[in-house]
Design a protein around this motif. Structure first.
Motif, PDB file in Angstrom:
ATOM      1  N   GLY A  59     -26.509 -17.198  51.914  1.00  0.00           N
ATOM      2  CA  GLY A  59     -27.323 -16.680  53.002  1.00  0.00           C
ATOM      3  C   GLY A  59     -26.758 -16.904  54.381  1.00  0.00           C
ATOM      4  O   GLY A  59     -27.451 -16.666  55.379  1.00  0.00           O
ATOM      5  N   THR A  61     -24.736 -15.144  55.828  1.00  0.00           N
ATOM      6  CA  THR A  61     -24.900 -13.810  56.395  1.00  0.00           C
ATOM      7  C   THR A  61     -25.906 -13.067  55.530  1.00  0.00           C
ATOM      8  O   THR A  61     -26.100 -13.400  54.357  1.00  0.00           O
ATOM      9  N   ALA A  62     -26.524 -12.068  56.093  1.00  0.00           N
ATOM     10  CA  ALA A  62     -27.504 -11.300  55.338  1.00  0.00           C
ATOM     11  C   ALA A  62     -26.817 -10.491  54.244  1.00  0.00           C
ATOM     12  O   ALA A  62     -25.643 -10.132  54.345  1.00  0.00           O
ATOM     13  N   SER A  63     -27.565 -10.216  53.187  1.00  0.00           N
ATOM     14  CA  SER A  63     -27.066  -9.343  52.132  1.00  0.00           C
ATOM     15  C   SER A  63     -27.200  -7.891  52.591  1.00  0.00           C
ATOM     16  O   SER A  63     -28.265  -7.462  53.027  1.00  0.00           O
ATOM     17  N   SER A  64     -26.102  -7.147  52.514  1.00  0.00           N
ATOM     18  CA  SER A  64     -26.072  -5.781  53.039  1.00  0.00           C
ATOM     19  C   SER A  64     -26.003  -4.749  51.929  1.00  0.00           C
ATOM     20  O   SER A  64     -25.384  -4.979  50.895  1.00  0.00           O
ATOM     21  N   GLY A 294     -24.771 -12.803  50.454  1.00  0.00           N
ATOM     22  CA  GLY A 294     -24.103 -12.729  51.743  1.00  0.00           C
ATOM     23  C   GLY A 294     -22.757 -12.033  51.634  1.00  0.00           C
ATOM     24  O   GLY A 294     -22.255 -11.756  50.545  1.00  0.00           O
TER      25      GLY A 294
END
Length: 446
Positions: A59, A61-64, A294
């Motif tokens: 997490g 970074t956000a999951s895209s 992430g």
């Protein structure tokens, strides 16, 4: 504002500190965060080394959701290869070519998975186009893996790994058409996600290995297997408390006639590409790891596959890193996870795998592996969409990998090629299939 602990150190110096030279005159090796990168930094000769210590927290970074749009290949678009090599269009107009394999007589077998058929391309050594293009077999169920048996120059059978079974055709060198309907050899788990199945035989021809990916992303909603990885591996094969994941996320072993099914290795989320390392006879896997953690988690990997080894899925990843979705569920497995050999940029979608056994490439390439990266969808900055070289030293992976064929991406949102299969032609050229525009490319020395 709090001062950085790097006060007085230039950004350029920090970047340079992340890059090292592994051998005299060699290209720099990108390490740590520098190794993650994206498609804009891909180019032939770029070398990366990702270690378990480099991984961010889940997490971070956000999951895209960032799927690519496949467009028609522009006339000017040609993949890029290292200096001293050239690349040429070998075949086009194919329908989603996936795994490609070289027969002992030099024929190239192509799995066109969507249409359910196997195609043969035949060319003279050194030729840049096939002289013969024939459909070998039709009516298959999402075929992917292809293998010749027994090993050597005179196989008697052609095996095909369908999504739900392994089948075989009687085969003689030079056959362009299957002699009849295939013989069913083994049943495989079917349905849900990860439908590809690859197949290889051990060098002694005593065992058939088949890869079967997980039904889901990270073991969502599954029953818990018995305590202890040994009991889990035993009962996993019997389906005890494991539901739709029975005999999945694993490499299965059979006799060549499909009998005596066993688990060879477990906890491998999706071993798409299987290959046997020449000399050692060791099986290797090209693996898709889980999504949703992430941009830089969880790294895909290429690794030796040890019999009886457990690679962590779904509870752990890349060693003792616990998946947050299964926190505290299986502490007994934490110290039993085998760490993969070569970590790749997360979400690269590593697919086909082969070892270089030819003699036309420079000597340092012999024995190294090549893997096809189909490309990301779960990353904000696109990655993959290339063919990489896995570096070995005395037959042992160094952990480094090198961009070898790039140039399939047009922009942040558009791509024209998605590499899937790699094989070494009889003349030593490397062939690469991509299923975006249905082409096969030939890489040779200039």
């Amino acid at each position: 504002m709090r001062k950085s602990s790097l006060a007085g150190v230039s950004i350029a110096a920090v970047i340079l500190a992340a890059i090292s030279i592994t051998r005299s005159g060699a290209e720099p090796v990108l390490r740590g965060a520098e190794a993650f990168g994206d498609w804009q930094r891909d180019k032939p000769g770029t070398v990366r080394l990702i270690t378990p210590q480099d991984l961010p927290r889940p997490g971070a970074t956000a999951s895209s959701s960032n799927s690519s749009r496949v467009v028609q290949r522009p006339a000017s678009a040609v993949p890029q290869v290292p200096a001293g090599f050239k690349i040429e269009l070998f075949a086009s107009g194919l329908s989603g070519p996936r795994i490609i394999r070289t027969a002992p007589n030099g024929d190239i077998f192509v799995a066109e998975t969507g249409p359910g058929r196997i195609r043969i391309l035949r060319s003279a050594d050194g030729a840049t186009k096939p002289a013969t293009n024939e459909v070998y077999a039709t009516g298959l169920s999402r075929p992917f893996g292809i293998a010749f048996f027994p090993s050597g120059d005179n196989p008697q059978w052609l095996y095909v790994a369908n999504t739900d079974s392994v089948v075989r055709f009687a085969y003689r060198n030079g056959d362009l058409k299957a002699p009849g309907k295939p013989e069913a050899v083994a049943r495989l788990p079917r349905g849900s996600n990860h439908f590809t199945r690859d197949i290889v035989f051990t060098p002694d021809d005593k065992r058939m290995l088949v890869s079967v990916g997980s039904a889901g992303n990270a073991g969502e909603g599954l029953g818990q297997p018995p305590q202890g990885v040994e009991a889990w591996s035993r009962d996993h094969a019997l389906g005890a408390a494991w539901g739709i994941e029975t005999d999945r996320a694993a490499v299965l072993a059979f006799d060549p006639d499909g009998k005596n099914q066993k688990l060879f290795a477990t906890g491998i989320r999706n071993c798409v590409g299987l290959a046997i390392q020449p000399g050692s006879g060791t099986p290797w896997c090209s693996t898709n790891e889980r999504d949703g953690r992430g941009d830089n988690l969880v790294p895909d990997y290429v690794t030796r596959v040890r019999e009886g080894a457990f690679y962590g899925w779904p509870w752990y990843y890349i060693g003792a890193n616990e998946d947050p979705a299964h926190a505290g569920a299986r502490p007994d497995l934490k110290d039993k996870v085998t760490v993969p050999d070569v970590l790749l940029q997360a979400h690269s979608a590593s697919l086909g795998l082969t070892f270089y056994t030819g003699s036309s490439f420079p000597p340092e390439y012999r024995g190294d592996a090549f893997a096809a990266e189909h490309g990301s969808w779960n990353r904000s900055k696109r990655t993959g969409y290339k063919v990489i070289r896995i570096r070995l030293k005395d037959g042992v992976p160094t952990g480094e990998y090198e961009d070898f064929v790039t140039g399939f991406v047009i922009g942040d949102n558009e791509i024209w090629g998605r590499p899937v299969g790699v094989t070494v032609a009889r003349d030593g050229a490397l062939l690469v299939s991509e299923d975006g525009n249905g082409t096969i490319w030939r890489v040779s020395r200039e």
